[in-house]
Enzyme design. Structure first.
Site, PDB file in Angstrom:
ATOM      1  N   TYR A 166     -67.160  49.610  19.698  1.00 16.80           N
ATOM      2  CA  TYR A 166     -67.997  48.923  18.718  1.00 16.80           C
ATOM      3  C   TYR A 166     -67.272  47.767  18.027  1.00 16.80           C
ATOM      4  O   TYR A 166     -67.846  47.112  17.159  1.00 16.80           O
ATOM      5  CB  TYR A 166     -68.457  49.898  17.630  1.00 16.80           C
ATOM      6  CG  TYR A 166     -69.470  50.891  18.113  1.00 16.80           C
ATOM      7  CD1 TYR A 166     -69.089  51.884  19.008  1.00 16.80           C
ATOM      8  CD2 TYR A 166     -70.787  50.844  17.698  1.00 16.80           C
ATOM      9  CE1 TYR A 166     -69.996  52.803  19.477  1.00 16.80           C
ATOM     10  CE2 TYR A 166     -71.705  51.766  18.152  1.00 16.80           C
ATOM     11  CZ  TYR A 166     -71.298  52.747  19.048  1.00 16.80           C
ATOM     12  OH  TYR A 166     -72.205  53.658  19.507  1.00 16.80           O
ATOM     13  N   LYS A 232     -62.129  62.477  24.196  1.00 23.11           N
ATOM     14  CA  LYS A 232     -62.258  62.492  25.657  1.00 23.11           C
ATOM     15  C   LYS A 232     -60.886  62.117  26.240  1.00 23.11           C
ATOM     16  O   LYS A 232     -60.749  61.267  27.125  1.00 23.11           O
ATOM     17  CB  LYS A 232     -63.363  61.490  26.074  1.00 23.11           C
ATOM     18  CG  LYS A 232     -63.745  61.522  27.507  1.00 23.11           C
ATOM     19  CD  LYS A 232     -64.551  62.738  27.912  1.00 23.11           C
ATOM     20  CE  LYS A 232     -64.779  62.764  29.408  1.00 23.11           C
ATOM     21  NZ  LYS A 232     -65.241  64.059  29.919  1.00 23.11           N
ATOM     22  N   ASP A 286     -67.478  66.311  26.194  1.00 25.13           N
ATOM     23  CA  ASP A 286     -68.576  66.898  26.970  1.00 25.13           C
ATOM     24  C   ASP A 286     -68.735  68.386  26.667  1.00 25.13           C
ATOM     25  O   ASP A 286     -69.852  68.891  26.515  1.00 25.13           O
ATOM     26  CB  ASP A 286     -68.405  66.652  28.478  1.00 25.13           C
ATOM     27  CG  ASP A 286     -66.974  66.832  28.953  1.00 25.13           C
ATOM     28  OD1 ASP A 286     -66.067  66.296  28.291  1.00 25.13           O
ATOM     29  OD2 ASP A 286     -66.762  67.503  29.965  1.00 25.13           O
ATOM     30  N   ASP A 310     -71.477  58.694  17.627  1.00 23.10           N
ATOM     31  CA  ASP A 310     -72.835  58.166  17.724  1.00 23.10           C
ATOM     32  C   ASP A 310     -73.706  59.140  18.511  1.00 23.10           C
ATOM     33  O   ASP A 310     -74.766  59.579  18.057  1.00 23.10           O
ATOM     34  CB  ASP A 310     -72.762  56.796  18.428  1.00 23.10           C
ATOM     35  CG  ASP A 310     -74.045  56.000  18.274  1.00 23.10           C
ATOM     36  OD1 ASP A 310     -74.991  56.523  17.662  1.00 23.10           O
ATOM     37  OD2 ASP A 310     -74.099  54.866  18.756  1.00 23.10           O
TER      38      ASP A 310
END
Ligand code: NAI
Length: 433
Positions: A166, A232, A286, A310
């Site tokens: 972002y 992640k 995940d 988000d």
């Protein structure tokens, strides 16, 4: 100094109402009795939900404190209304008012996809360094949900708000930036096709540590017992993986006496969290989506990078009944903006049927942030009662049995009608001699 009236200046021709500025001390607000709060109505359904929100917040404040406290609302402009009236989607006066008064609330603003101007929401977050996106997600009894036990989910998500993908570092395919970067990447031995658009993911140690610190501070202040760092890092080692490492470092170095790490929970404490401690654990993004759905009650505070946050916030909101009721805030060390988490809902704009709860609950977060907890409690109890009575807006009513679908302003009036002052605290009995 805090009670000094603000001189009668105007922002975009609107005269500042009588009131005082919220000041900041060590990153926290110092709230006067009559704070001036700028508000942006927003595009689409924004004006409808903004009116309802201010009505309810004013009533809650008045019930809690009588004439001693009130909010002095100052309308400021952004989005379509600003463009029509002032020729600019984000006028300088709007930025100045937010900077000058420190705490603001905004409705949704439309953003074009795949080109055009940059999101106004992202611009505001970057401009004021609002690095904490805070999203509490809890269930309100009676709200239709797709899961069997929506009540199990009660989390506060701390999403890093300024970095990651972002940060706005993007180069269009074929642009000078993309061509030069591809050359450098090739020199460094990586394979990148020439017809590639490039977006760069960044994560600083400073940025990672301040969001994890904020999450831990929140857990300590609110008696929450689990902080989960979501990442992640198995794939993106030097951004996501580093976020985890730097986060754990903050927990160890700055909260060492208050936390227990997951590895030690079994080896040192037999699987039981010692009284008064906070469990710090981590989950790969995940797996987190899976566990938040299947083991909801195991989580309490979540700290994560921008994109993960988000996705996670919206998924969590869906679990408890959707974005129409999920509040959010973007907070920095000298400024905070509270906002609805949904968009402008162009399909229902102007029909008077939008659900104001997301913006309203963001307003409740604002009251808590200002330290006006009594008013916040009055508002929340009234919202709970209104939803339990099955008097809700159409988006919720259509999934409930025997519910009455109300328009936005009727719903707001129903909430106001259900408001009750909190019982007065009894004075402590003096011990006799
Ligand atoms: P959206 O959230 O506006 O609408 C998605 C669906 O949810 C629509 O069917 C809408 O009617 C419904 N909905 C949303 N809020 C509702 C409410 N309060 N009450 C009842 N129903 C509600 O998302 P969409 O359509 O993808 O985006 C529309 C515009 O909003 C876009 O320009 C987008 O960029 C912008 N947007 C702005 C945000 C912000 O200002 N924070 C956040 C998300 C989108």
């Amino acid at each position: 100094m805090n009670d000094q009236p603000v001189s009668a200046r105007t922002y975009n021709n609107v005269v500042v109402p009588t009131g005082e500025k919220v000041l900041f001390q060590d990153g926290d607000p110092v709230t006067p009795n009559h704070p001036i709060i700028p508000f942006i109505e927003g595009d689409g359904i924004g004006p409808e939900i903004s009116d309802a929100t201010r009505l309810i917040l004013d009533k809650a404040v008045s019930l809690a404190y009588g004439p001693d406290r009130s909010i002095a609302w100052l309308e400021i402009f952004a989005g379509d209304k600003a463009k029509e009236t002032f020729g600019k989607a984000l006028p300088d006066d709007t930025l100045e008012a937010i900077r000058d008064f420190g705490v603001a609330i905004k409705g949704p603003l439309g953003t074009p996809t795949g080109g055009g101007m940059r999101s106004l929401n992202v611009t505001l977050r970057q401009h004021f360094d609002l690095y904490r996106c805070v999203r509490p997600v809890r269930y309100f009894s009676g709200v239709p949900s797709v899961v069997k036990r929506p009540k199990d989910l009660d989390v506060v998500i701390f999403r890093e708000n300024t970095e990651d993908v972002y940060a706005g570092i993007e180069f269009k395919m074929g642009s000078e930036g993309a061509v030069r970067l591809i050359e450098v990447l090739k020199e460094l031995g990586t394979i990148v096709r020439d017809d590639t658009g490039i977006g760069i993911k960044i994560q600083s140690k400073f940025g990672a540590q301040r969001i994890v610190r904020a999450a831990l501070d929140y857990a300590v202040a609110h008696g929450r017992t689990v902080v989960t760092i979501v990442h992640k890092g198995n794939i993106q080692k030097f951004t996501e993986g580093a976020f985890l490492e730097w986060g754990l470092e903050v927990a160890r170095d700055e909260f060492g006496d208050k936390v227990v790490f997951e590895d030690d929970l079994w080896s040192k404490h037999g699987g039981n969290l010692p009284e008064g401690k906070i469990l710090v654990n981590s989950r790969i993004a995940d797996a987190m989506f899976f566990e938040l759905l299947t083991k909801s009650s195991k989580f309490s505070v979540i700290a994560t990078m921008n994109l993960n946050g988000d996705y996670l916030s919206d998924a969590a909101a869906a679990q408890v009944g959707g974005l129409g009721i999920a509040p959010g805030a973007n907070i920095g060390d000298a400024c905070a903006i509270f906002e609805a988490t949904h968009g402008t809902a162009p399909d229902i704009a102007g029909k008077g049927i939008a659900n104001p709860c997301s913006l309203l609950l963001s307003g409740v977060m604002m009251l808590e942030y200002l330290g006006w907890n009594e008013a916040a409690t009055i508002a929340v109890k009234a919202i709970e009662k209104t939803i339990r009575a099955k008097t809700v807006t159409g988006d919720l009513a259509r999934f409930m049995t025997n519910a009455t679908a109300l328009g936005t302003s009727d719903f707001a009036n129903a909430v106001v009608g259900n408001m009750k002052a909190l019982p007065k605290r009894r004075k402590p009995v003096k011990s006799g001699k």
